[in-house]
Design a protein around this motif. Sequence first.
Motif, PDB file in Angstrom:
ATOM      1  N   ALA A  48      33.842 -19.318 -12.372  1.00  0.00           N
ATOM      2  CA  ALA A  48      33.414 -20.713 -12.169  1.00  0.00           C
ATOM      3  C   ALA A  48      32.423 -20.775 -11.012  1.00  0.00           C
ATOM      4  N   GLU A  61      29.462 -23.635  -8.836  1.00  0.00           N
ATOM      5  CA  GLU A  61      29.275 -25.003  -8.316  1.00  0.00           C
ATOM      6  C   GLU A  61      29.214 -25.985  -9.503  1.00  0.00           C
ATOM      7  N   GLY A  62      30.052 -27.009  -9.442  1.00  0.00           N
ATOM      8  CA  GLY A  62      29.949 -28.042 -10.489  1.00  0.00           C
ATOM      9  C   GLY A  62      30.832 -27.758 -11.693  1.00  0.00           C
ATOM     10  N   ASP A  63      31.493 -26.581 -11.725  1.00  0.00           N
ATOM     11  CA  ASP A  63      32.383 -26.295 -12.852  1.00  0.00           C
ATOM     12  C   ASP A  63      33.774 -26.877 -12.600  1.00  0.00           C
ATOM     13  N   ASP A  64      34.426 -27.329 -13.661  1.00  0.00           N
ATOM     14  CA  ASP A  64      35.795 -27.853 -13.547  1.00  0.00           C
ATOM     15  C   ASP A  64      36.654 -27.074 -14.532  1.00  0.00           C
ATOM     16  N   TRP A  65      37.140 -25.876 -14.116  1.00  0.00           N
ATOM     17  CA  TRP A  65      37.884 -24.987 -15.002  1.00  0.00           C
ATOM     18  C   TRP A  65      39.362 -24.992 -14.645  1.00  0.00           C
ATOM     19  N   THR A  66      40.200 -24.913 -15.684  1.00  0.00           N
ATOM     20  CA  THR A  66      41.633 -24.660 -15.494  1.00  0.00           C
ATOM     21  C   THR A  66      41.929 -23.325 -16.158  1.00  0.00           C
ATOM     22  N   ASN A 108      35.003 -34.174 -24.693  1.00  0.00           N
ATOM     23  CA  ASN A 108      35.382 -34.406 -23.290  1.00  0.00           C
ATOM     24  C   ASN A 108      36.342 -33.344 -22.755  1.00  0.00           C
ATOM     25  N   ARG A 125      28.916 -27.676 -17.653  1.00  0.00           N
ATOM     26  CA  ARG A 125      28.631 -27.953 -16.230  1.00  0.00           C
ATOM     27  C   ARG A 125      27.650 -29.114 -16.132  1.00  0.00           C
ATOM     28  N   ARG A 137      29.410 -32.190 -16.991  1.00  0.00           N
ATOM     29  CA  ARG A 137      30.646 -32.364 -16.203  1.00  0.00           C
ATOM     30  C   ARG A 137      31.885 -32.505 -17.098  1.00  0.00           C
ATOM     31  N   PRO A 169      35.350 -30.846 -18.382  1.00  0.00           N
ATOM     32  CA  PRO A 169      36.332 -29.843 -17.943  1.00  0.00           C
ATOM     33  C   PRO A 169      36.548 -28.769 -18.999  1.00  0.00           C
TER      34      PRO A 169
END
Length: 249
Positions: free
Chosen positions: A104, A106-111, A191, A211, A214, A216
């Motif tokens: 991941a 900058e700007g990534d929203d990973w789980t 989404n 990314r 935005r 996830p």
Amino acid sequence: MTRVLLLGGTAEASVIARRFAAQGIDAVYSYAGRTGAPVAQPLPTRVGGFGGVEGLSAWLVAERITHMVDATHPFAAGMSRNAIAAAAATGLPLCGYERAAWEAGEGDDWTHVADIEAAVDALPEEPCRVFLAIGRQTISAFAAKPWHQYLLRLVDPPEGRLPLPDAEIVVARGPFTEAGDLKLLKTRRVNLIVTKNSGGDGARAKLDAARALRIPVIMIDRPVLPPRRIAREVADVMAFLGHPADLGV
Ligand code: 3Y8
Ligand code: NAP
């Protein structure tokens, strides 16, 4: 005399195949036969399983193979484990070609989740529009959460009904582009994305698009393999074969 079994099915295996052909290395390219019309390779090609470790070991001896290069996908753990076992059984040298895992930025929203089942558990309770970018073989696990609207990208049109009541299918074979994936995610109002940590360039477009938008991502970590010799560059594969790595192709 060098004779290589190249276990393929990835973009990197296609690059290695071109290098072997350019350098006149005696090699056989191997596909599992998962897709209807796999990309043609510049090497003699075989399609289909070997019949487990025993079948692979017998094939290696019958075909007078001297080296194995496993350039299969990081989630092709069954094939990779069999190759390790067959190398031990036959005494043949094996090298695994591994592409780096995605990380991941900058700007990534990973789980991060450990496997497909954990990815299903990580899906939220409220309905989402989920891009399941994991292919066909593991879709059925998501039937546990049928209330989501799923977008599936498959290499071949599915045979029979899918186990998901609300699923749209896009039939496409990568490598994919960021522009193409941006359009796909926007037009389908995705989404949430579920993907395997495949690494490489052929499948990362959706992450760059996620990314930018935005969105996830649920990132499925790779299975862990037993220890083996690893190549990270084509030059490492050539060195494994004892061939000069100077020819850039
Ligand atoms: C049969 C060979 C090349 C190889 C191209 C790479 C890139 C495009 C991205 C998304 C993700 C997914 C899937 C994917 C990618 C490359 C690479 C890669 C992911 C082909 C191919 C074969 C397969 C098998 C297929 C799986 C499926 C997985 C689709 C050819 C096109 C989701 C993996 O219908 C099925 O049974 C499909 C099965 C295994 C995962 C799954 O569980 O469903 N790949 N993909 C190989 C064989 O028979 O040995 O048909 O030409 C190869 C490629 N697929 O030379 O340019 O190298 O990773 N393949 C994932 O990464 O999660 C798509 O849509 O964003
Ligand atoms: P897998 O679950 O690790 O392997 C299951 C069985 O399929 C193996 O035991 C073997 O059968 C056969 N097999 C797998 N790869 C083979 C190959 N290259 N040549 C001959 N037989 C093979 O495999 P998978 O995850 O389904 O992957 C199948 C193919 O798709 C591989 O070539 C892989 O590189 C490619 N691929 C997979 C993914 C993915 O997400 N898994 C993504 C992109 C490409 P036997 O036991 O009978 O020998």
